[in-house]
Structures are given as C-alpha cells and as structure tokens.
Design an enzyme around this catalytic site. Structure first.
Site, PDB file in Angstrom:
ATOM      1  N   ASP A 284      23.164  -7.840  16.548  1.00  0.00           N
ATOM      2  CA  ASP A 284      23.372  -7.092  15.300  1.00  0.00           C
ATOM      3  C   ASP A 284      23.267  -8.016  14.086  1.00  0.00           C
ATOM      4  O   ASP A 284      22.802  -7.620  13.021  1.00  0.00           O
ATOM      5  CB  ASP A 284      24.773  -6.446  15.284  1.00  0.00           C
ATOM      6  CG  ASP A 284      24.800  -5.114  16.045  1.00  0.00           C
ATOM      7  OD1 ASP A 284      23.718  -4.587  16.341  1.00  0.00           O
ATOM      8  OD2 ASP A 284      25.914  -4.631  16.338  1.00  0.00           O
TER       9      ASP A 284
ATOM     10  N   GLN B 266     -13.629   0.020  -3.600  1.00  0.00           N
ATOM     11  CA  GLN B 266     -12.440   0.831  -3.315  1.00  0.00           C
ATOM     12  C   GLN B 266     -11.994   0.707  -1.858  1.00  0.00           C
ATOM     13  O   GLN B 266     -10.802   0.808  -1.567  1.00  0.00           O
ATOM     14  CB  GLN B 266     -12.703   2.299  -3.654  1.00  0.00           C
ATOM     15  CG  GLN B 266     -12.584   2.563  -5.148  1.00  0.00           C
ATOM     16  CD  GLN B 266     -12.424   4.030  -5.465  1.00  0.00           C
ATOM     17  OE1 GLN B 266     -12.738   4.892  -4.647  1.00  0.00           O
ATOM     18  NE2 GLN B 266     -11.946   4.312  -6.662  1.00  0.00           N
TER      19      GLN B 266
ATOM     20  N   PHE C 245     -11.188 -10.074   5.692  1.00  0.00           N
ATOM     21  CA  PHE C 245     -11.930 -11.325   5.876  1.00  0.00           C
ATOM     22  C   PHE C 245     -13.189 -11.117   6.725  1.00  0.00           C
ATOM     23  O   PHE C 245     -14.042 -11.998   6.780  1.00  0.00           O
ATOM     24  CB  PHE C 245     -11.049 -12.380   6.564  1.00  0.00           C
ATOM     25  CG  PHE C 245     -10.214 -13.218   5.629  1.00  0.00           C
ATOM     26  CD1 PHE C 245      -9.118 -12.671   4.995  1.00  0.00           C
ATOM     27  CD2 PHE C 245     -10.518 -14.549   5.395  1.00  0.00           C
ATOM     28  CE1 PHE C 245      -8.329 -13.444   4.138  1.00  0.00           C
ATOM     29  CE2 PHE C 245      -9.743 -15.327   4.540  1.00  0.00           C
ATOM     30  CZ  PHE C 245      -8.644 -14.770   3.915  1.00  0.00           C
TER      31      PHE C 245
ATOM     32  N   GLY D 290     -15.831 -11.147   9.583  1.00  0.00           N
ATOM     33  CA  GLY D 290     -16.079 -12.105  10.666  1.00  0.00           C
ATOM     34  C   GLY D 290     -15.282 -13.383  10.498  1.00  0.00           C
ATOM     35  O   GLY D 290     -14.795 -13.957  11.475  1.00  0.00           O
TER      36      GLY D 290
ATOM     37  N   GLU E 198      14.109 -10.152  20.197  1.00  0.00           N
ATOM     38  CA  GLU E 198      15.388  -9.753  19.578  1.00  0.00           C
ATOM     39  C   GLU E 198      15.552  -8.237  19.558  1.00  0.00           C
ATOM     40  O   GLU E 198      15.928  -7.649  18.549  1.00  0.00           O
ATOM     41  CB  GLU E 198      15.519 -10.361  18.175  1.00  0.00           C
ATOM     42  CG  GLU E 198      15.443 -11.880  18.228  1.00  0.00           C
ATOM     43  CD  GLU E 198      16.546 -12.584  17.442  1.00  0.00           C
ATOM     44  OE1 GLU E 198      17.498 -11.918  17.012  1.00  0.00           O
ATOM     45  OE2 GLU E 198      16.427 -13.808  17.290  1.00  0.00           O
ATOM     46  N   GLY E 199      15.262  -7.612  20.666  1.00  0.00           N
ATOM     47  CA  GLY E 199      15.327  -6.155  20.778  1.00  0.00           C
ATOM     48  C   GLY E 199      13.968  -5.580  20.465  1.00  0.00           C
ATOM     49  O   GLY E 199      13.551  -5.569  19.302  1.00  0.00           O
TER      50      GLY E 199
END
Lengths: 263, 383
Positions: B240, B279, B338, B340, B363-364
């Site tokens: 936790d 875009q 990026f 290739g 961690e879970g």
C-alpha cells in the site's frame, strides 16, 4: 575566521530565455534561477577553507529581489553555509552591476570578515565587476581570477594564485581581503537531501532595502537600450565532392570567400 | 482550492532528483541497458545524496520523506532510467515491513546500519509458484527451539544478487493460507541463504533481479516482524505504501517518452515540414500529453491522501494502474513517431517501452489493481 560568501541567482541555461515584450531586458517570468557557476565555486572553496580551518563561519549573502535571492541563499545553506543574509533590493534596481556592489558594501562594511569571497564574474551579466568594486568601496585589497586559495591562521594571511593569459602570479595578502574566485580546489559539491530539508527550516536574515537605500541614493541603475537573444544558428552546409582533394578545395574556397576566416 | 503547483520546498527536492537523473543516470542509461550492467557506483552516489532510503524516518538516519515527496523524487529518477530507479528504491520496499511491523529494537538494529553506509535490501514475497496469489506461499517457516528454520525459494527479487538483507514472507502452516504467513528479516550471511543468478530481462536491465533460496536457514525469533500469522497483512500494508511511487516511476518514463517525441517532432521533416506540423503527429502528442498529466495528478492525489493519513487503497491502485498503462501507451506512440528510428536501439525510445512493461506487472499486477479498484468501488454502491 569568518567568510562572507556572495551568491547570485543566474538563469538556468537550459531554461527558456526571452526578452520582455518591449524588448528592453530579459523577461524574468518563467526563468528558473540557479546559483551562478563561479559563485558555486566560491561556496565550495569557502566550505573547503572551513574544513581545513575548524571554527570558521561561512556566511552567505545575496542582494536582489525575493523570492529568487532567498532561494539561492537556501541553496547555499543546503550546501553547508552556516548562515544566510538576504539584502533586499528596492523596486526598480537590477540585482547586478555597481548597484549590487554599493548595496553589498553597505552591509559588508559592518561585518569584520577576514574574507569576502565571490565568483570572479557572474554567470549571466559577466561584468566581472564585483570583486574589485567591492574592494574599492570597502577599502580592502581585491583580486580577481583567483585559484588555490589557502588561509594561514597563524599568520592571518591568505595565499593564492592569479591565473592570467600570459602566466600566473603567486600572492600572499594579509586579511581582510576581497577575492573573486576563478576555480575551487575541487568541483562544487551537490547538496544532499537531508541538508536540503534542513536548509528549508533555517533562518534567512533580511536586511531591508531601506538599510541600503542611502548607499544607492542618487545612483539609479542605467539599463541597456535593448536586450536580444543570440542569432539562431544557421543550418550546416554540406559540401558535395567526388574525391578528398575536391572536398578540401571546396572547403578552402568557402572558408576564404564566404566565411572570410582565411586570407 | 489546490492549484497543483509545487512549493519551493518541494521544488528543491525535485531539483536534486532531476539533477541526479540528468547528470548521473541518463549518461549511463543506454550502455547499462544494452549490456545489462548493474551500475553500483551510481547507486552509491544515490545513497550518498540521501536518495536511497527515502521512507526511513530521520531518527534512524533516513531521509524521512512523505509519500508526496517520495513521488516527486521517484518520477525524476524514473525519467532518468527506470531500471536504475527500481534498484535505488528497492530499499524502500524491503525496509517498509520493518518500519510498519518492527519493534523499536528491530528498527534500530536494521535501519541504522542501512542509513549509515551503503547497503541494499531485498523484499522477498514472490515465489516461482505464485506471484499475485501471495496467500499460497510455499516457503516454509518451521518452529525450532527459540527460533525458526526457513526453507523455500523466492524469485524475481530486485537486488537479490547484491542484497545484504532480505525481508522474507514464509508460512508456518500452508493450510491456513493467508493466516499462516509470518514475516522475517534474514541477513545474507546467514547460513543457507543462496542468492541465484542475475536474470536476463526485457527491460530494467540496469537493475538486478534474481532468485534467492533459503536452505534450512535458522532465524532467531527476534527477527520475526509482528506476531506469527501477521505476515500477509504486513505485506499488503507494505505494498500500500510503495504502490503510489511506482505510479510516479511510470509517469517519469512517460514524460521522458513524450519529451523525446515532442523534440523529434520539431526536428524531423517529412513532406516539406517538421512532422510536428502534421495533424497525425499532433493527435498523438495531444493524447500523450493528456496521459502523462493525468498519470501525474492521480499519483499526486494518492500520495496526498497517504500523507494525510487517509485511506488511499482505491486511489493508489488507480494511480499505479493508470500511470503504468500510460507509460506503455506513451512510449509505444513515441516509437511510432520516431518511425523506423524508434525501433532501433541507437535511439532512446524503444528502451522506454521495454522499461514501461514491468510497471504493469510488478508491485501488484495491473489485473490485481483492477480487482482492488472494483472491490473498493462496489463497496460504495452496497444496496
């Protein structure tokens, strides 16, 4: 021994630097201020002198507007300075140039420090003015371009090297003295996390601007006409060639005729 | 109302971690990743600067930071190199059961040496036969005179090949499932502690991960943390505390991927203009920016609740789960931007994807986090 080490906030070079809308000066908005490089060395050397001469007090001093001066002083405390004093700049004064020397000298005049130590020049304005202006105003010997600074407690004198273009000078000077440092004996240390936490809770003494007003009276700072950024770098030019000889010929031609760096 | 800006106090901590990440970690990250180097000198520097035992209170010599402060630091370190960060913060995980379940004498015995000089500790919960099903541990603890004898094997243990101390969870009675588990700490030099080989991993290659076998290891009763049978809740309370910083680490990976992608979008030209003016790229960058910011704010919220002493079970699971998924999405899109080059190891972004993957698992796992989130949610809608 008491050392007054002067620390100046300078813009972080990786940050975004821009002129104000009217183009008159550097726009402080959004700038991250860090301890100026040579002053960082000065703090390092002050701490080294303290390590070699126990009982020494290292007192950081900065002149300028809040909160940047206070933050720089806390950075000094985190590095290990014992005390800090912020000299408040009245509105309208740039924290640089002869104004800074007058204000700092007004405060330092009452402080019996054996050593006033600062960077040989600041990381931003690069005047290189402070060490000698302060020395003149305080009536103490002053030196710039100093390295290998040592303190002889018995003889109450400092020894150091002044590195010049044409050679180096060795000096021994009785205290008190004002020293503009070129280089510390080792790379400036990094503040450790527990010290950073501690520095946040340490007091920063404040000298109100009214206290230094008399020293500044009648000497308004004179700002530059215009502030502009360096011209952006132009793109690289590629030389096309069939043989190394041709490449060399073309490069020489360009260096002579375009760049005009060769006769 | 909070404005989500950082105080100068917090900024000074962030600055320290950022500087360390940029000047010490990043220059070595690619090489350590490629060759699987465990850069111990960097970990020693992290210790010297106080960046290692962040959660240990100052009275034992640690940094004594709260969850929010830890998250700020871990995000910056994660930006520098996720693998190194995992090794640097592994002490926080391994020492947390001692902080939560140890007596004053145990804390002094263990924590003070760790804060005085450089040591690594490992948290030993996962086993070859079970990770998420932590209640079904096979490592046995057998009562023997004044103490216990441990036998069994733990796997995927961060820093195990280098650790001088292990916190270990073992069962006194497998029939009792969760209720049979107790927690112990075992020094590496104890007879029968056998760390295994350093595993070859997909990512986090600057970290060291290995098995550790306990072959009839005698452990004095004084090294048991809490009462017998209290080990499982102690492990859960530990996780936790450490789950939220994993969200911060993942946020650091995502921010790093976004920075690389945005910079490349201004430099790389296609169809006569920088690709950032297309875009198709802008849509990606906008999504990535949103993911990074949401991940950070969710992490900050969970950490703020923890520091206020409030229950943060739901929020810390949301933060860890969202931020690690964001790190995957954002690093994936960074590679796509990026093109290739992104797939090539000479460029920095494919490492980020490989590093991000682990944050969804350790961690879970995120599946466990989602179960926790759903349970906490549905509890609030009880008819």
């Amino acid at each position: 021994m008491e050392i007054q080490v002067l620390v100046k906030p300078a813009p972080e070079t990786e940050g975004r630097i821009a002129p104000t809308a009217d183009g008159s000066r550097l726009d402080p908005a959004g700038i991250k201020w860090v301890l100026a490089g040579y002053d960082e060395s000065a703090v390092e050397q002050a701490l080294l002198l303290r390590e070699r001469s126990p009982g020494t007090i290292v007192h950081a001093l900065s002149w300028g507007p809040a909160p940047r001066s206070e933050e720089i002083l806390r950075a000094g405390l985190a590095l290990g300075c014992d005390r800090a004093t912020w000299v408040e700049a009245p509105p309208g004064f740039e924290p640089t140039g002869i104004d800074a020397a007058r204000a700092l000298a007004a405060v330092l005049a009452d402080r019996p420090a054996e050593l006033v130590l600062l960077g040989q020049q600041s990381g931003d304005s690069e005047d290189g003015l402070q060490p000698l202006a302060l020395a003149a105003l305080l009536g103490r010997p002053g030196f710039g371009a100093v390295s290998r600074l040592t303190w002889d407690a018995a003889g109450r004198q400092f020894s150091f090297l002044r590195s010049l273009d044409h050679g180096a000078e060795e000096w021994t000077v009785p205290a008190p003295v004002v020293v503009g440092l070129r280089q510390a004996d080792q790379d400036p240390r990094t503040a450790k996390l527990p010290m950073i936490l501690k520095s946040r809770k340490m007091p920063v003494d404040r000298v109100a601007s009214a206290t230094v007003a008399a020293a500044l009276d009648g000497h308004p700072g004179s700002p530059p006409l215009r502030f502009s950024l360096p011209a952006p770098r132009s793109g690289a030019k590629l030389i096309e060639y069939a043989s190394p000889e041709e490449a060399a010929q073309k490069l020489l031609k360009r260096l002579r005729e375009e760049a005009k760096v060769l006769p | 109302m909070p404005d989500f800006s950082l105080s100068p106090d917090l900024e000074s901590l962030q600055d320290l971690a950022r500087k360390f990440a940029r000047t010490e970690m990043m220059p070595r990250a690619a090489e350590c990743d490629r060759r699987g180097i465990f850069p111990e000198e960097i970990y020693r520097k992290a210790f010297d600067l106080g960046l290692m035992n962040l959660n240990v209170p100052a009275e034992y010599g640690g940094s004594g930071l709260g969850a929010f402060q830890q998250c700020l630091i871990v995000e910056e370190l994660g930006y520098g190199c996720a693998g190194m960060t995992t090794s640097i913060i592994a002490n926080c995980l391994a020492l947390e059961p001692i902080l939560l379940g140890g007596t004053e004498a145990q804390k002094r015995e263990v924590l003070e040496p760790f804060c005085r000089s450089y040591h690594l500790a490992s948290f030993g919960l996962t086993e070859p036969g079970g990770g998420s099903d932590a209640g079904s541990l096979a490592t046995r603890a057998r009562r023997d005179g004044e103490g216990y004898v441990l036998s069994g094997e733990k796997c995927f243990i961060t820093n195990a090949p280098h650790a001088s101390l292990f916190t270990v969870f073992a069962t006194l009675d497998p029939e009792l499932r969760h209720k049979g588990i107790s927690a112990f700490y075992v020094p590496r030099e104890a007879e029968g502690v056998v760390p295994g080989k350093d595993e070859e991993k997909m990512g986090h290659r600057a970290s060291s991960t290995g098995t550790v076998r306990f072959e009839q290891v005698r452990v004095p009763a004084a090294h048991r943390l809490g009462a017998e049978g209290e080990g499982f809740p102690l492990a859960m309370r530990t996780l936790d505390m450490t789950r939220t910083p994993i969200g911060a680490l993942a946020t650091g990976i995502a921010q790093c991927a976004l920075d690389h992608a945005a910079r490349y979008s201004r430099e790389r030209h296609s169809f006569g203009k920088p690709i950032g003016e297309h875009q198709a790229i802008q849509m990606k960058l906008a999504m990535m920016t949103s993911q990074v910011r949401a991940a950070r704010l969710l992490t900050w919220q969970a950490a703020t609740l923890i520091d206020a002493g409030k229950n943060a079970t739901l929020e810390s699971s949301v933060a860890k789960c969202f931020a690690s998924d964001a790190a995957m999405r954002v690093s994936d899109e960074a590679i796509q931007i990026f093109g290739g080059y992104g797939y090539m190891k000479d460029y920095p972004v494919e490492k980020l994807l490989r590093d991000a993957k682990l944050t969804q698992i350790y961690e879970g796992s995120n599946e466990i986090q989602r179960i926790v989130i759903a349970r906490e949610l549905l509890r609030r809608y009880a008819p």
